[in-house]
Design a protein around this motif. Structure first.
Motif, PDB file in Angstrom:
ATOM      1  N   ARG A 151      44.870  26.087  39.581  1.00  0.00           N
ATOM      2  CA  ARG A 151      46.041  25.147  40.601  1.00  0.00           C
ATOM      3  C   ARG A 151      47.197  25.398  40.034  1.00  0.00           C
ATOM      4  NH1 ARG A 151      44.202  21.478  44.749  1.00  0.00           N
ATOM      5  NH2 ARG A 151      41.637  22.255  45.553  1.00  0.00           N
ATOM      6  N   PHE A 152      48.012  26.458  40.118  1.00  0.00           N
ATOM      7  CA  PHE A 152      49.433  26.689  39.986  1.00  0.00           C
ATOM      8  C   PHE A 152      50.649  25.558  40.853  1.00  0.00           C
ATOM      9  CE2 PHE A 152      46.870  29.937  38.294  1.00  0.00           C
ATOM     10  CZ  PHE A 152      47.487  31.013  37.464  1.00  0.00           C
ATOM     11  N   ALA A 153      50.789  25.040  39.846  1.00  0.00           N
ATOM     12  CA  ALA A 153      51.681  24.613  40.634  1.00  0.00           C
ATOM     13  C   ALA A 153      52.767  24.840  40.618  1.00  0.00           C
ATOM     14  CB  ALA A 153      52.411  22.811  39.436  1.00  0.00           C
ATOM     15  N   GLN A 154      53.212  26.016  40.683  1.00  0.00           N
ATOM     16  CA  GLN A 154      55.072  26.767  41.056  1.00  0.00           C
ATOM     17  C   GLN A 154      54.036  27.579  41.428  1.00  0.00           C
ATOM     18  OE1 GLN A 154      57.261  26.864  37.472  1.00  0.00           O
ATOM     19  NE2 GLN A 154      56.435  25.139  36.265  1.00  0.00           N
ATOM     20  N   ALA A 155      55.667  28.537  41.868  1.00  0.00           N
ATOM     21  CA  ALA A 155      55.305  30.266  42.791  1.00  0.00           C
ATOM     22  C   ALA A 155      55.402  30.717  41.781  1.00  0.00           C
ATOM     23  CB  ALA A 155      56.298  30.485  43.604  1.00  0.00           C
ATOM     24  N   ALA A 156      55.044  31.530  41.490  1.00  0.00           N
ATOM     25  CA  ALA A 156      54.326  32.920  40.303  1.00  0.00           C
ATOM     26  C   ALA A 156      54.394  33.925  40.671  1.00  0.00           C
ATOM     27  CB  ALA A 156      53.470  31.859  39.375  1.00  0.00           C
ATOM     28  N   THR A 157      54.781  35.002  40.343  1.00  0.00           N
ATOM     29  CA  THR A 157      54.454  35.875  40.112  1.00  0.00           C
ATOM     30  C   THR A 157      53.266  36.905  38.951  1.00  0.00           C
ATOM     31  OG1 THR A 157      56.452  37.075  40.831  1.00  0.00           O
ATOM     32  CG2 THR A 157      55.438  39.109  40.225  1.00  0.00           C
ATOM     33  N   SER A 158      51.906  37.791  39.616  1.00  0.00           N
ATOM     34  CA  SER A 158      51.154  37.630  38.309  1.00  0.00           C
ATOM     35  C   SER A 158      51.070  38.869  38.950  1.00  0.00           C
ATOM     36  CB  SER A 158      49.843  37.177  39.199  1.00  0.00           C
ATOM     37  OG  SER A 158      49.474  37.809  40.097  1.00  0.00           O
ATOM     38  N   TRP A 159      50.112  39.927  37.316  1.00  0.00           N
ATOM     39  CA  TRP A 159      49.450  40.981  37.356  1.00  0.00           C
ATOM     40  C   TRP A 159      48.144  41.183  36.483  1.00  0.00           C
ATOM     41  CZ3 TRP A 159      54.394  38.952  35.772  1.00  0.00           C
ATOM     42  CH2 TRP A 159      55.428  39.587  36.639  1.00  0.00           C
ATOM     43  N   SER A 160      47.141  41.729  37.168  1.00  0.00           N
ATOM     44  CA  SER A 160      45.767  41.924  37.306  1.00  0.00           C
ATOM     45  C   SER A 160      45.425  42.949  37.912  1.00  0.00           C
ATOM     46  CB  SER A 160      45.596  40.845  37.437  1.00  0.00           C
ATOM     47  OG  SER A 160      45.022  40.302  39.119  1.00  0.00           O
ATOM     48  N   ILE A 161      44.333  42.914  37.676  1.00  0.00           N
ATOM     49  CA  ILE A 161      43.202  43.966  37.920  1.00  0.00           C
ATOM     50  C   ILE A 161      42.383  43.512  38.807  1.00  0.00           C
ATOM     51  CG2 ILE A 161      43.701  45.735  36.551  1.00  0.00           C
ATOM     52  CD1 ILE A 161      40.494  44.470  35.329  1.00  0.00           C
ATOM     53  N   PRO A 162      41.505  43.891  39.825  1.00  0.00           N
ATOM     54  CA  PRO A 162      40.799  42.557  40.349  1.00  0.00           C
ATOM     55  C   PRO A 162      38.922  42.839  39.672  1.00  0.00           C
ATOM     56  CG  PRO A 162      40.815  45.518  41.381  1.00  0.00           C
ATOM     57  CD  PRO A 162      41.766  45.217  40.571  1.00  0.00           C
ATOM     58  N   ALA A 163      39.138  41.502  40.681  1.00  0.00           N
ATOM     59  CA  ALA A 163      36.888  41.565  40.305  1.00  0.00           C
ATOM     60  C   ALA A 163      36.241  42.626  40.039  1.00  0.00           C
ATOM     61  CB  ALA A 163      36.936  40.197  40.359  1.00  0.00           C
ATOM     62  N   ASP A 164      36.045  42.983  39.860  1.00  0.00           N
ATOM     63  CA  ASP A 164      34.588  43.792  39.551  1.00  0.00           C
ATOM     64  C   ASP A 164      33.742  43.813  38.248  1.00  0.00           C
ATOM     65  OD1 ASP A 164      32.454  45.788  39.614  1.00  0.00           O
ATOM     66  OD2 ASP A 164      33.943  47.298  40.470  1.00  0.00           O
ATOM     67  N   PHE A 165      31.977  43.066  38.862  1.00  0.00           N
ATOM     68  CA  PHE A 165      31.804  42.621  37.466  1.00  0.00           C
ATOM     69  C   PHE A 165      30.857  43.824  37.379  1.00  0.00           C
ATOM     70  CE2 PHE A 165      30.746  39.086  40.463  1.00  0.00           C
ATOM     71  CZ  PHE A 165      31.991  37.820  39.851  1.00  0.00           C
ATOM     72  N   ASP A 166      31.353  45.309  37.207  1.00  0.00           N
ATOM     73  CA  ASP A 166      30.931  46.264  36.433  1.00  0.00           C
ATOM     74  C   ASP A 166      31.993  47.398  35.603  1.00  0.00           C
ATOM     75  OD1 ASP A 166      27.868  47.089  36.244  1.00  0.00           O
ATOM     76  OD2 ASP A 166      27.946  47.005  38.910  1.00  0.00           O
ATOM     77  N   SER A 167      33.270  46.997  36.317  1.00  0.00           N
ATOM     78  CA  SER A 167      34.426  47.893  35.280  1.00  0.00           C
ATOM     79  C   SER A 167      35.205  47.275  35.319  1.00  0.00           C
ATOM     80  CB  SER A 167      34.542  49.093  36.741  1.00  0.00           C
ATOM     81  OG  SER A 167      35.810  49.754  36.096  1.00  0.00           O
ATOM     82  N   TYR A 168      35.937  47.377  34.556  1.00  0.00           N
ATOM     83  CA  TYR A 168      37.456  47.421  33.929  1.00  0.00           C
ATOM     84  C   TYR A 168      38.897  48.402  34.390  1.00  0.00           C
ATOM     85  CZ  TYR A 168      35.242  43.125  31.744  1.00  0.00           C
ATOM     86  OH  TYR A 168      33.932  42.471  31.572  1.00  0.00           O
ATOM     87  N   GLU A 169      38.240  49.004  35.142  1.00  0.00           N
ATOM     88  CA  GLU A 169      38.916  50.355  35.367  1.00  0.00           C
ATOM     89  C   GLU A 169      40.030  50.832  36.196  1.00  0.00           C
ATOM     90  OE1 GLU A 169      37.486  54.254  33.454  1.00  0.00           O
ATOM     91  OE2 GLU A 169      36.051  52.779  31.586  1.00  0.00           O
ATOM     92  N   LYS A 170      40.440  50.164  36.447  1.00  0.00           N
ATOM     93  CA  LYS A 170      41.121  49.371  37.765  1.00  0.00           C
ATOM     94  C   LYS A 170      43.241  49.445  37.214  1.00  0.00           C
ATOM     95  CE  LYS A 170      37.225  47.873  39.702  1.00  0.00           C
ATOM     96  NZ  LYS A 170      36.843  48.625  40.495  1.00  0.00           N
ATOM     97  N   GLU A 171      43.315  49.344  38.573  1.00  0.00           N
ATOM     98  CA  GLU A 171      45.270  49.632  38.509  1.00  0.00           C
ATOM     99  C   GLU A 171      45.161  48.498  38.423  1.00  0.00           C
ATOM    100  OE1 GLU A 171      46.766  53.076  39.566  1.00  0.00           O
ATOM    101  OE2 GLU A 171      45.564  53.616  40.337  1.00  0.00           O
ATOM    102  N   TYR A 172      46.658  47.893  37.838  1.00  0.00           N
ATOM    103  CA  TYR A 172      46.710  46.596  37.796  1.00  0.00           C
ATOM    104  C   TYR A 172      47.539  45.966  39.177  1.00  0.00           C
ATOM    105  CZ  TYR A 172      46.224  45.779  33.519  1.00  0.00           C
ATOM    106  OH  TYR A 172      45.267  45.327  32.110  1.00  0.00           O
TER     107      TYR A 172
END
Ligand code: NOJ
Ligand code: CA
Length: 665
Positions: A150-171
């Motif tokens: 639970r993020f207490a503060q507003a934040a910007t994040s960088w991530s790829i979407p969850a996919d249980f078969d692949s990490y080959e995604k755009e940020y």
């Protein structure tokens, strides 16, 4: 199914007897600046504060799992301890790492169950894991994990979407509340306090990977989402078990995340007694031609892995101070790729004479690699594993690149407990046969290289191949990578394409484009940035990924000849997520710097205070040609410098700069 809230209530009842004040248990980092609290009011929760400001507000812990619910009269015990040790590894960004933390373990014990939440507070982040011992049962069936962030503060994040078969995604760059699902490392920066952090996991064994999913009912809350098995169960875990660590790296500057050793520190010491055969190396391979469509994996007129080409690549490696060569498409079965996924891991194609190639490589002191594409056919690969690795060992092969490009049979996800078990089985079997691994389509890195240092590198993000047959990887993507995927560990990005516009491939009229039309494809950075990526994207097995013809006569290739993949020390010097990055590494008495920018041109000042004092170095600078703005052109210069000097780094949009510092004799 009972949930953890029952257990949490028991903990609340018993907490007054534990000797800590109220219902709150706390542990602080060695420097006192990061604090983790466990609270037992109605649910068991944890919270994290940095410099006295809440970063994670009370967030739920626990599982939905029968057998993990302590009785109402369970006894609570709390232990606190300190740890401070400096350890060395056979290879890594830094060979020496300090592991310094304060720990708190909270255990509930009843007549059949001991359940512990173990928390570690480091100066560079926090981690916790669950441990249990359930007597009278063979296993524990985990239906879900209830851990929240639970993020207490507003934040910007960088991530790829969850996919249980692949990490080959755009940020994606998103406010926390807009993240529907994400994989880890999940990197963030709080909007006003400018605290940098990254959620990930460490020591992932015999358990599914953890991804994150937004809890839309509460503000800025992500919860653990584990990769399921085909029947929906998340894990069938042993009755005595410790889960992977749930980690939050924390820094005041973006580069602090890169300079943290916390993920490795949360892994067990090395389990391989003799590591003398584990050696970082630079390598080339018959590889890029297949992705560009000028060569094929299958046997035929354009077959890449022929005896003739193998000899050429071995000669090139020997002449250019490289140590290894990879040949994809050496073994039978590529006709089945994308179909019934059947490969023969022992049988070379008729035009690839394995024995004579292995003997030739040995005579030139070059390491031959084997390549095992499985197409995701796990049962077949596991059945062949021992005999294949024994065969490679008999040929003097110490490195195998694996691949899992294809769905797993039986409805299993790549990143489920089934997948995690498989990837680990390969690591341990490889260790038995003195084989180093480079896994493509892998399970995410969680620092297990400390325990299994033959697990050298892996893909696990969009690598170079995407530039051959898709819109490709932008310079912005390359400026997120060091602050997200690369926090987990080394990546075989396969860097260093010199023919950035594919002039040679596009001139080849017989080219058969693989994976659709890729006539518009090209590298989305300058040439100097391709060189800088050899430093920025750490991998102990570092590839010069282009076809060797494209390095002939190129003065910029001197950088890779001088480069040493066996580095001793590293430091991310400057950077902002998605904007730019500057990293320095030392190998022996040489230093290497790699700098890169996003779509914006940039000028940076680089103080050389990281160099050894009192030593004069010859700096060879491989820069963008800012005068012509031509991305294909390099501006190469050299000068003498010491630690008291400052250089100016000028980068074109999508550009970069690489520098070698060699002590003057
Ligand atoms: C995907 C891998 O990432 C790539 O390196 C390889 O060439 C192909 N699969 C074929 O195995
Ligand atoms: Ca891949």
């Amino acid at each position: 199914m009972k949930t953890f809230s029952v257990y949490a209530a028991a903990l609340a009842l018993l907490c007054s007897s534990c000797g800590e004040s109220g219902h709150e248990l706390s542990v602080k980092s060695p420097d006192g600046k990061i604090e983790v609290k466990l609270a037992t009011d109605s649910l068991l929760t944890y919270s994290v504060a940095v410099d006295g400001l809440e970063l994670i507000s009370p967030s739920r812990l626990g599982f939905d799992a029968e057998g993990l619910t302590p009785a109402a009269d369970a006894k609570l015990s709390v232990t606190h301890s300190d740890f401070d040790e400096t350890w060395t590894q056979p290879w890594g960004e830094n060979k020496e790492i300090r592991n310094h933390y304060k720990e708190m373990a909270v255990t509930l014990t009843d007549s059949v169950l001991a359940f512990t939440v173990r928390v570690r507070a480091f100066d560079d982040g926090v981690a916790f894991r669950y441990e249990w011992e359930a007597s009278g049962r063979d296993s524990v069936t985990v239906m879900d994990e209830l851990t929240e962030f639970r993020f207490a503060q507003a934040a910007t994040s960088w991530s790829i979407p969850a996919d249980f078969d692949s990490y080959e995604k755009e940020y994606r760059e998103l406010p926390i509340d807009s993240v529907a699902t994400a994989n880890t490392p999940f990197t963030f920066m709080t909007d006003s306090s400018k605290i940098y952090g990254s959620v990930h996991e460490a020591a992932l064994y015999d358990f599914p990977e953890m991804t994150l999913a937004l809890d839309s009912a509460s503000q800025r809350t992500l919860r653990a989402a584990l990769a399921p098995m085909p029947d929906g169960v998340k894990a069938v875990a042993p009755a005595k078990f410790a889960t992977p660590w749930r980690t939050i790296q924390i820094g005041r500057q973006a580069v602090d995340l890169i300079n943290s050793g916390m993920i490795l520190n949360l892994n067990e010491p090395c389990k391989i007694a003799d590591v003398s055969w584990i050696k970082p190396q630079k390598y080339v391979g018959i590889w890029w031609g297949m992705h560009l469509g000028t060569q094929t994996w299958t046997m035929g007129p354009r077959h890449g892995a022929t005896t003739e080409n193998a000899i050429k690549y071995i000669d090139f490696a020997a002449a250019n101070n490289l140590q290894g060569v990879l040949f994809e498409g050496w073994n039978e079965g590529w006709e089945n790729w994308g179909g019934n996924q059947h490969f023969d891991y022992l049988k070379a194609y008729a035009d690839f004479d394995m024995d004579s190639i292995a003997a030739y490589a040995k005579s030139k002191n070059i390491e031959l690699w084997a390549h095992n594409e499985t197409g995701g056919n796990i049962p077949e690969y596991e059945a062949a594993l021992e005999s294949a690795f024994a065969y490679y060992h008999s040929l003097g092969i110490h490195t195998v690149k694996t691949g899992y490009a294809g769905g797993f049979k039986g409805g299993y996800y790549h990143h489920s407990q089934y997948g995690v078990r498989h990837y680990q089985k390969v690591v341990e079997t490889a260790a038995k046969y003195q084989i180093m691994l480079d896994a493509h389509e892998p399970i995410k890195e969680t620092g297990i290289r400390r325990t299994w240092p033959n697990m050298m590198t892996r893909e696990g993000a969009r690598g170079m191949e995407w530039n051959a047959w898709s819109a490709g990887n932008t310079a912005d993507y390359l400026c997120v990578l060091p602050f997200a995927r690369l926090l987990s560990g080394p990546m075989d990005y396969t860097p260093g394409i010199f023919d950035i516009l594919y002039r040679r491939a596009k001139a080849d009229k017989g080219r058969i484009q693989w994976n659709g039309d890729n006539s518009e494809c090209c590298i989305k950075t300058t040439l100097a940035r391709q060189i800088a990526n050899w430093v920025i994207i750490y991998s102990p097995l570092q590839m010069a990924a282009d076809q060797i013809e494209n390095y002939e006569g190129q003065p910029g290739f001197q950088f890779f000849r001088d480069f040493n993949a066996d580095c001793d020390w590293s430091m991310a010097l400057q950077g902002e997520i998605g904007k730019y990055i500057v990293i320095a590494r030392r190998a022996g008495d040489r230093y290497f710097v790699g700098a890169g920018t996003n779509a914006e041109g940039r000028t940076l000042s680089l103080p050389l205070s990281f160099l050894e004092k009192g030593v004069t170095y010859t700096a060879a600078i491989y820069a963008d040609d800012v005068k012509s703005s031509n991305p294909e052109r390099l501006s190469i210069s050299s000068c003498e410098v010491t630690a008291t000097d400052t250089l100016t780094i000028d980068m074109l949009p999508t550009g970069g700069q690489a520098i070698t510092f060699i002590p003057k004799k």
